[in-house]
Enzyme design. Structure first.
Site, PDB file in Angstrom:
ATOM      1  N   SER A  47     -39.112  11.853 -41.032  1.00 22.17           N
ATOM      2  CA  SER A  47     -39.337  11.543 -39.624  1.00 22.17           C
ATOM      3  C   SER A  47     -40.452  12.442 -39.112  1.00 22.17           C
ATOM      4  CB  SER A  47     -38.063  11.817 -38.817  1.00 22.17           C
ATOM      5  OG  SER A  47     -38.314  11.837 -37.424  1.00 22.17           O
ATOM      6  N   TYR A 105     -32.211  19.253 -37.039  1.00 18.70           N
ATOM      7  CA  TYR A 105     -32.718  17.960 -37.490  1.00 18.70           C
ATOM      8  C   TYR A 105     -34.134  18.105 -38.043  1.00 18.70           C
ATOM      9  CZ  TYR A 105     -34.303  13.098 -37.371  1.00 18.70           C
ATOM     10  OH  TYR A 105     -34.826  11.861 -37.704  1.00 18.70           O
TER      11      TYR A 105
END
Length: 325
Positions: free
Chosen positions: A163, A188
């Site tokens: 990502s 994350y």
């Protein structure tokens, strides 16, 4: 441990596709008959679109699922799918799945590490590991290493869904499990950086066997991945308006699945690997200090850090297909 350099430059190659391209676009004219793919989380969101597209092109797709009953319902009506049980946060479950697959004697042609969690509340799994790092990175690391004989036989492409969130954090080398204070977005970001570094070193180790590795940003898509993000956070981030409607910059799930399918199948990548992709092309280096923008951060592609993470992952999981005695 050696730190071989990546040979494929991190620059666009003019694929002919872009941000609006769909799964169907990138697989048009590609025949995957007789090929076997493994797609983790291949029963929801981008994973489901990926499974549907691969089977539509003729591949057999093995879908390891943490929630087999939910997966069975989602995959109902799609032919060419084999459903298996796998919890990436549980190394015993990873080992059990790998052993069952290897016992079949089959080769893997495509492996797409698609499953993951995002911005989860602080959660500990296994021996106290931070859940995002454990699920998104360590589980896939262990799975790929334990499936290595099948991947090597197939000369597979291993594609890991990262990502642009990797730009939020490098690796917290002195506290990878956030024992000294947890931030869900930094955790994350670290996990997604780990996905890219894993790709860099896997490609360096595996290319002699014909195995190449790719990481990617699929784009911004509202799927079940965002289940831990509140509506207030989504509005504040500009993801949705006050009525909950997605912003115009969001991709559809079919567009979101396109880059991982392009990385897994494009003939343009036949002799490439170890790179981060976006919008169905190899990404360029990110502007220093970029936050959730295009391109790949330098900390995610450094070969020495990639080797360091591999060594740490081997130590934590006890698994390394390339270890020498």
């Amino acid at each position: 441990m050696t730190t071989p350099q990546r040979t494929t430059p991190q620059r666009a190659i003019g694929s002919g596709f872009g941000a609006d391209s769909t799964a169907g676009d990138v697989l048009r004219g590609i025949d995957l008959t007789g090929k076997l793919a493994v797609v983790t989380g291949g029963y929801s969101g981008l994973g489901l679109e990926t499974t549907r597209a691969l089977t539509g092109a003729g591949a057999t797709v093995v879908v390891p699922a943490r929630r087999p009953e939910s997966a069975r319902q989602a995959l109902d009506g799609i032919s060419g799918v084999e459903l298996e049980t796998l919890d990436l946060a549980d190394l015993a479950s990873v080992r059990s799945f790998a052993e069952r697959f290897l016992a079949s004697g089959r080769s893997i042609d495509l492996m797409i590490n698609n499953a993951g969690i995002m911005a989860a509340p602080e959660t500990r799994v296994g021996p106290g590991w931070e859940a995002q790092f454990a699920t998104n990175h360590l589980g896939h690391y262990a799975l790929v290493n334990q499936l290595w004989p099948a991947l090597a036989r197939g000369g597979a492409r291993v594609v890991t869904v990262a990502s642009n969130g990797h730009q939020l954090s490098g690796i917290h080398w002195d506290d990878v499990h956030f024992a000294r204070g947890y931030d869900k977005w930094e955790a994350y970001g670290q996990a997604k950086t780990a996905n890219v570094l894993f790709t860099v070193h896997l490609d360096a180790l595996g290319r002699e066997a014909g195995v190449r590795a790719f990481a990617l940003h699929p784009g911004t898509i509202l799927t079940e991945l965002a289940r831990h993000v509140s509506e207030e956070e989504k509005i504040a981030a500009g993801w949705v308006d006050a009525d909950g409607r997605p912003s115009g910059s969001f991709k559809s799930p079919e567009q979101g699945a396109a880059t991982q399918l392009w990385a897994a199948t494009s003939p343009l990548l036949k002799d490439a690997g170890g790179v981060y992709c976006e919008d169905c092309d190899i990404a360029v280096p990110a502007t220093p200090g970029a936050q959730l923008e295009s391109g790949v951060a330098a900390w995610a592609t450094d070969p020495q850090d990639a080797a360091r993470l591999w060594a740490l992952s081997s130590e934590l999981t006890g698994v390394d297909a390339f270890a020498t005695t």
